[in-house]
Scaffold this active site. Structure first.
Site, short mmCIF file in Angstrom:
data_model
loop_
_atom_site.label_atom_id
_atom_site.label_comp_id
_atom_site.label_asym_id
_atom_site.label_seq_id
_atom_site.Cartn_x
_atom_site.Cartn_y
_atom_site.Cartn_z
N CYS A 85 50.39 -29.26 -17.62
CA CYS A 85 49.27 -29.77 -16.83
C CYS A 85 49.73 -29.81 -15.37
CB CYS A 85 48.82 -31.15 -17.30
SG CYS A 85 47.52 -31.86 -16.26
N HIS A 96 45.31 -19.41 -20.65
CA HIS A 96 44.10 -19.43 -19.84
C HIS A 96 43.34 -18.12 -19.99
CE1 HIS A 96 44.90 -23.12 -17.47
NE2 HIS A 96 46.15 -22.81 -17.75
N GLU A 115 38.74 -27.39 -20.09
CA GLU A 115 40.11 -27.51 -20.60
C GLU A 115 40.13 -27.80 -22.10
OE1 GLU A 115 43.17 -29.46 -18.38
OE2 GLU A 115 41.78 -29.91 -16.74
N CYS A 168 41.88 -28.48 -12.42
CA CYS A 168 42.90 -28.10 -13.40
C CYS A 168 43.96 -27.32 -12.64
CB CYS A 168 42.30 -27.27 -14.52
SG CYS A 168 43.52 -26.63 -15.71
N GLY A 181 45.08 -24.19 -14.35
CA GLY A 181 43.93 -23.30 -14.31
C GLY A 181 43.76 -22.65 -12.95
#
Length: 295
Positions: free
Chosen positions: A75, A172, A221, A230, A233
């Site tokens: 994260c 992703h 997510e 994110c 991301g």
């Protein structure tokens, strides 16, 4: 069971941070869900846990649980908050720390302006390492790279979307859209997250390219739904945009929660992410006894 916590946010992506450097709380899946619940708990996109160094040359271990209680690999916004937390809590005096995550070692650096830069490591493109299992479905060339067609089946609607697939320590699938404001994030996000091509599920990114130095991004997510930002991301989207020939090596990513700056020189170079990390409040919370043995 009563435990202390710190509520933090990075570009609107919010977290409950737990300090387990002295002792483990022994929480299970249901407890993490309870903490993340915005009606009955503290409320957060993820729960971040600080643990002692697991090996020489590593300062801390960083454990991440999504709002659904599942442990995940990475994260990016969370690690900035993690770095700010350990410094503000007096757990380290370093500006640069090395942190072990389930997805690998990362190196956040606290900057004088209050932001945090994170070395997110090199992106991963090998399908088996993401993991991504498209089977016989062929990729479509795009720029100097490729995109993959995903068939999405929903009641009354079947559609095929093209995604660029990359791992930033977590998987992703990045989709180009004309306008993130009208993109079907809430409709397509769950279908992409649980698509059978992704055995560990996937984060679904929706990227609007505004210029070679600026994009707008929304991310659905895994285990959390759409979040205000994110970090991993944002890294994945910029990497995808660069490889597709659409972006320059440094890009500002506008999310609902704020701006993240992402830089990648290509190849095996690490992706560098810079953004804010803010403490919101601290407190203690009682976790109900009937959750103590849940998993």
């Amino acid at each position: 069971m009563r435990i202390p916590f710190t509520k933090m946010q990075g570009a609107g992506n919010d977290f409950v941070v737990l300090d387990e450097t002295r002792a483990r709380f022994g929480l299970g899946t249901a407890q993490y869900r309870f903490l993340a619940d915005r009606h009955f708990g503290v409320g957060a996109d993820q729960i971040l846990t600080v643990r002692p160094s697991p090996a020489p040359g590593i300062d801390f271990e960083y454990v991440i649980h999504n709002a659904d209680g599942a442990e995940v690999e990475q994260c990016g916004n969370g690690v900035r908050c993690f770095a700010r937390f350990v410094r503000d809590a007096g757990l380290t005096q370093k500006d640069a720390i090395r942190v072990q995550t389930r997805g690998g070692v990362i190196e956040p650096v606290l900057k004088a302006d209050g932001r945090v830069t994170v070395n997110m490591g090199a992106p991963v493109f090998e399908t088996e390492r993401i993991p991504f299992t498209p089977g016989p479905v062929p990729a479509q060339p795009s720029g100097s790279w490729q995109q993959w067609p995903l068939a999405l089946a929903a009641p009354g609607q079947d559609t095929v979307v093209l995604v660029a697939v990359v791992s930033m320590g977590n998987p992703h699938a990045v989709q180009l859209v004309d306008d993130v404001a009208t993109a079907p994030v809430l409709q397509q996000g769950p279908l992409i997250e649980h698509h059978p091509f992704f055995p560990n599920r996937v984060n679904a990114g929706f990227m609007q390219v505004q210029s070679r130095q600026q994009i707008r991004l929304r991310v659905f997510e895994r285990g959390a739904g759409e979040t205000l930002a994110c970090g991993s991301g944002a890294c994945a989207a910029v990497v995808a945009g660069i490889r597709l020939g659409l972006l320059d090596p440094q890009v500002d990513v506008q999310t609902h929660g704020g701006v993240l700056t992402i830089a990648w020189a290509g190849g095996n170079a690490p992706v560098m992410m810079t953004g804010p990390a803010t403490t919101v409040f601290r407190g203690d919370i009682d976790i109900p006894n009937d959750l103590s043995n849940a998993s």
